[in-house]
Design a protein around this motif. Structure first.
Motif, PDB file in Angstrom:
ATOM      1  N   SER A  84      -0.475  -3.152   2.725  1.00  0.00           N
ATOM      2  CA  SER A  84      -1.789  -2.641   2.344  1.00  0.00           C
ATOM      3  C   SER A  84      -1.701  -1.258   1.700  1.00  0.00           C
ATOM      4  O   SER A  84      -2.686  -0.759   1.197  1.00  0.00           O
ATOM      5  N   GLY A 145      -9.346   6.076  -2.115  1.00  0.00           N
ATOM      6  CA  GLY A 145     -10.010   4.777  -2.082  1.00  0.00           C
ATOM      7  C   GLY A 145     -11.256   4.830  -1.210  1.00  0.00           C
ATOM      8  O   GLY A 145     -12.331   4.353  -1.589  1.00  0.00           O
ATOM      9  N   SER A 146     -11.105   5.442  -0.043  1.00  0.00           N
ATOM     10  CA  SER A 146     -12.243   5.512   0.882  1.00  0.00           C
ATOM     11  C   SER A 146     -13.384   6.324   0.274  1.00  0.00           C
ATOM     12  O   SER A 146     -14.563   6.032   0.513  1.00  0.00           O
ATOM     13  N   ASP A 251     -13.306  -4.162  -2.522  1.00  0.00           N
ATOM     14  CA  ASP A 251     -12.274  -3.197  -2.150  1.00  0.00           C
ATOM     15  C   ASP A 251     -11.032  -3.513  -2.980  1.00  0.00           C
ATOM     16  O   ASP A 251     -10.388  -4.551  -2.796  1.00  0.00           O
ATOM     17  N   ASN A 275      -7.379   2.070  -5.896  1.00  0.00           N
ATOM     18  CA  ASN A 275      -6.561   3.113  -5.265  1.00  0.00           C
ATOM     19  C   ASN A 275      -5.480   3.390  -6.305  1.00  0.00           C
ATOM     20  O   ASN A 275      -4.393   2.818  -6.232  1.00  0.00           O
ATOM     21  N   HIS A 277      -3.526   5.690  -6.797  1.00  0.00           N
ATOM     22  CA  HIS A 277      -2.258   6.214  -6.259  1.00  0.00           C
ATOM     23  C   HIS A 277      -1.365   5.074  -5.771  1.00  0.00           C
ATOM     24  O   HIS A 277      -0.152   5.212  -5.750  1.00  0.00           O
ATOM     25  N   LYS A 278      -1.973   3.948  -5.388  1.00  0.00           N
ATOM     26  CA  LYS A 278      -1.156   2.805  -4.977  1.00  0.00           C
ATOM     27  C   LYS A 278      -0.765   1.999  -6.222  1.00  0.00           C
ATOM     28  O   LYS A 278       0.394   1.918  -6.603  1.00  0.00           O
TER      29      LYS A 278
HETATM   30  C1  LIG Z   1      -7.582  -2.452   2.147  1.00  0.00           C
HETATM   31  C2  LIG Z   1      -7.792  -0.972   2.043  1.00  0.00           C
HETATM   32  N1  LIG Z   1      -9.012  -0.502   1.732  1.00  0.00           N
HETATM   33  C3  LIG Z   1      -9.247   0.828   1.624  1.00  0.00           C
HETATM   34  C4  LIG Z   1      -8.257   1.748   1.842  1.00  0.00           C
HETATM   35  C5  LIG Z   1      -8.577   3.209   1.748  1.00  0.00           C
HETATM   36  O1  LIG Z   1      -7.921   3.839   0.705  1.00  0.00           O
HETATM   37  P1  LIG Z   1      -7.474   5.369   0.760  1.00  0.00           P
HETATM   38  O2  LIG Z   1      -6.338   5.458   1.740  1.00  0.00           O
HETATM   39  O3  LIG Z   1      -7.058   5.708  -0.634  1.00  0.00           O
HETATM   40  O4  LIG Z   1      -8.660   6.172   1.212  1.00  0.00           O
HETATM   41  C6  LIG Z   1      -6.965   1.306   2.168  1.00  0.00           C
HETATM   42  C7  LIG Z   1      -5.893   2.297   2.419  1.00  0.00           C
HETATM   43  O5  LIG Z   1      -4.832   2.094   2.890  1.00  0.00           O
HETATM   44  C8  LIG Z   1      -6.721  -0.083   2.279  1.00  0.00           C
HETATM   45  O6  LIG Z   1      -5.508  -0.548   2.586  1.00  0.00           O
END
Ligand SMILES: Cc1ncc(COP(=O)(O)O)c(C=O)c1O
Length: 487
Positions: A84, A145-146, A251, A275, A277-278
């Motif tokens: 993830s 992401g969040s 998401d 995301n 960065h990912k």
């Molecule tokens: C499925 C999923 N949604 C949302 C997020 C949140 O992203 P971020 O870590 O960039 O805030 C993650 C982070 O690992 C994630 O794996």
């Protein structure tokens, strides 16, 4: 103190503990201004006593951080299959681009006429992300992401509020979702309602039918979901939510399985976060740095945060004139260093390279699945996974945590453990496209060796790490987050 690698001991005191009064690495010039601006600071904000900062020489500080960096495990050191989290190798070209002086020295308050080059890059990134996700608009502001989730849900809330549909106070979130999904909904003052998965690990249509009422503002779904499975009924799910007046938040954390192959916008998503960065490779972890641009359909565009990067003739401008905007979520244009890295990655890979990236990421996960599924329980029984493979400790002599710790002794970063919560003892393995067959085989061999070990020996691992097992329950219940001088 813990026995460390090669018999070493982790004897790294904190800088505060090493501090000796009077030491220092620099000398400040004499104070040579006449006025002291204390009168402009309200008295209650003035410090009553001197800050207790550590006092050390420059070499002590440099050596402290250099030593710490060698205790760390990094992507540049080895395989990092943290499910993830998409811990792919981050090309050094990205860092070169982000560190170009014209970018690092650009002042955020400089008139936008002086920043056309940087804005052009951001514009191109926006256009690329629109194309990749099949969306009408992109906003680059969110810093994770969040943070993108938060912004997306704020837009959805603004949309319903403008239509007078204020009874929509719930957000449906599958039980396999990442924890940031319900917290984003809660921060927006909406109620997160859990949507159970079916026995196949996918969204349960009967449960959705029951829960999708006129109180629901949106569904937040992840595709592929955190079990590494593509939501095959995605079209039915999205159609049902739309028919009943809800919107769809997508998401995009798992975009590494989709880029160049399928587009959330075409599936019907109204808003998603990347995301970057990912998926588009910036070193991340431990809380940052990141960027979580959102893509959206035009029905949400009026509510976007200020300022919006826009074009006026040939010139790129920052448009603050957005009367329905939800306000600001970030200073200036976003987390620039991460966005430049994403642009560099996308442009250096090119469209074909990105398609290859996705295919390779999915192939690598399926290779691990094929090598391990005879020996480790793979829930849900699907023939193939997407870019990550979910295994569990069912039927093993040792637990998921023991396998994770055993992998550390063999030089691997452990996969994600005990997430997603929908299965017991989850091991979520995301190899990414970065890894060669050699690396995948070495990892699978290590997993099989650990399985063959007697449980007691495995439970003693890691034996070769600086830090052995820590009391995670104690750390969660009684976290010590601040250093205090011993009295
Ligand atoms: C499925 C999923 N949604 C949302 C997020 C949140 O992203 P971020 O870590 O960039 O805030 C993650 C982070 O690992 C994630 O794996």
């Amino acid at each position: 103190m813990n026995p460390g690698r090669k018999g070493l001991v982790l004897a790294e005191p904190l800088l505060f503990e090493r501090s000796k009064s009077g030491k220092g690495g620099m000398e400040l010039p004499e104070w040579d201004v006449e006025t002291y601006p204390t009168e402009e600071i309200p008295p209650h904000l003035l410090r009553k006593e001197e800050a207790k900062l550590p006092e050390l020489s420059e070499p002590e500080v440099v050596r402290h951080f250099t030593r710490l960096s060698t205790y760390n495990y990094s992507l540049d050191a080895g395989f990092y299959p943290l499910g993830s989290c998409t811990m792919k190798y981050n090309p050094k070209l990205n860092d070169w681009a982000a560190n170009l002086e014209d970018f690092t020295e650009a002042h955020p308050y400089a008139p936008y006429r002086h920043q056309q080059g940087l804005l052009e890059l951001l514009w191109e990134l926006k256009e690329d992300l629109k194309e990749i996700a099949g969306m009408d608009e992109v906003c680059l502001h969110p810093a994770a992401g969040s943070h993108g989730e938060l912004l997306g849900i704020l837009l959805i809330r603004a949309y319903h509020q403008e239509r007078g549909d204020t009874k929509r106070t719930q957000v449906l979130i599958p039980d396999s979702a990442h924890g940031t999904n319900p917290s984003s909904a809660a921060i927006c003052d909406l109620t997160a309602v859990t949507l159970p998965s079916g026995p196949d690990g996918l969204i349960d249509m009967a449960a959705l039918d029951q829960l999708m009422t006129e109180k629901v503002a949106a569904i937040m779904l992840t595709n592929p979901n955190t079990c590494g499975l593509f939501e095959t009924r995605i079209q039915e799910v999205i159609d049902l939510v739309h028919q009943r007046g809800g919107l769809v938040y997508f998401d995009g954390a798992n975009m590494n399985a989709l880029v160049g192959m399928a587009r959330p916008g075409d599936m019907g998503a109204d808003v998603l976060h990347f995301n970057v960065h990912k998926t588009f490779s910036t070193p991340h972890g431990g809380g940052g740095p990141g960027a979580g641009p959102i893509g959206l359909k035009s029905l949400l565009a009026d509510y976007l945060p200020r300022p919006l990067l826009a074009k006026r003739g040939e010139e790129l401008i920052l448009d603050y004139n957005r009367p329905k905007s939800i306000g600001r979520v970030r200073s200036f244009y976003g987390n620039i260093g991460v966005l430049i890295r994403a642009w560099t990655y996308i442009r250096s890979m090119g469209p074909d390279g990105l398609v290859q990236m996705t295919g390779q990421a999915v192939l690598n996960a399926n290779y691990i699945k094929a090598r391990l599924e005879q020996d480790f329980h793979a829930p849900f029984g699907q023939a193939h996974c997407m870019h990550e493979v979910l295994l569990t400790d069912r039927g093993q002599k040792a637990s998921t945590m023991d396998f994770a710790k055993g992998l550390i002794d063999r030089g691997f970063h452990p996969p994600t453990v005990y997430f997603p919560l929908v299965v017991s003892g989850a091991l979520l393995i995301e190899p990414t496209e970065t890894e060669s067959k050699l690396a995948l085989d070495a990892f699978c061999d290590a997993m099989l060796e650990l399985k063959a070990m007697d449980a007691e020996t495995l439970q003693a691992s890691p034996t070769g790490a600086f830090v052995r097992r820590v009391d995670e329950t104690l750390a969660a219940r009684k976290p010590i987050l601040r250093w205090k001088e011993e009295s």
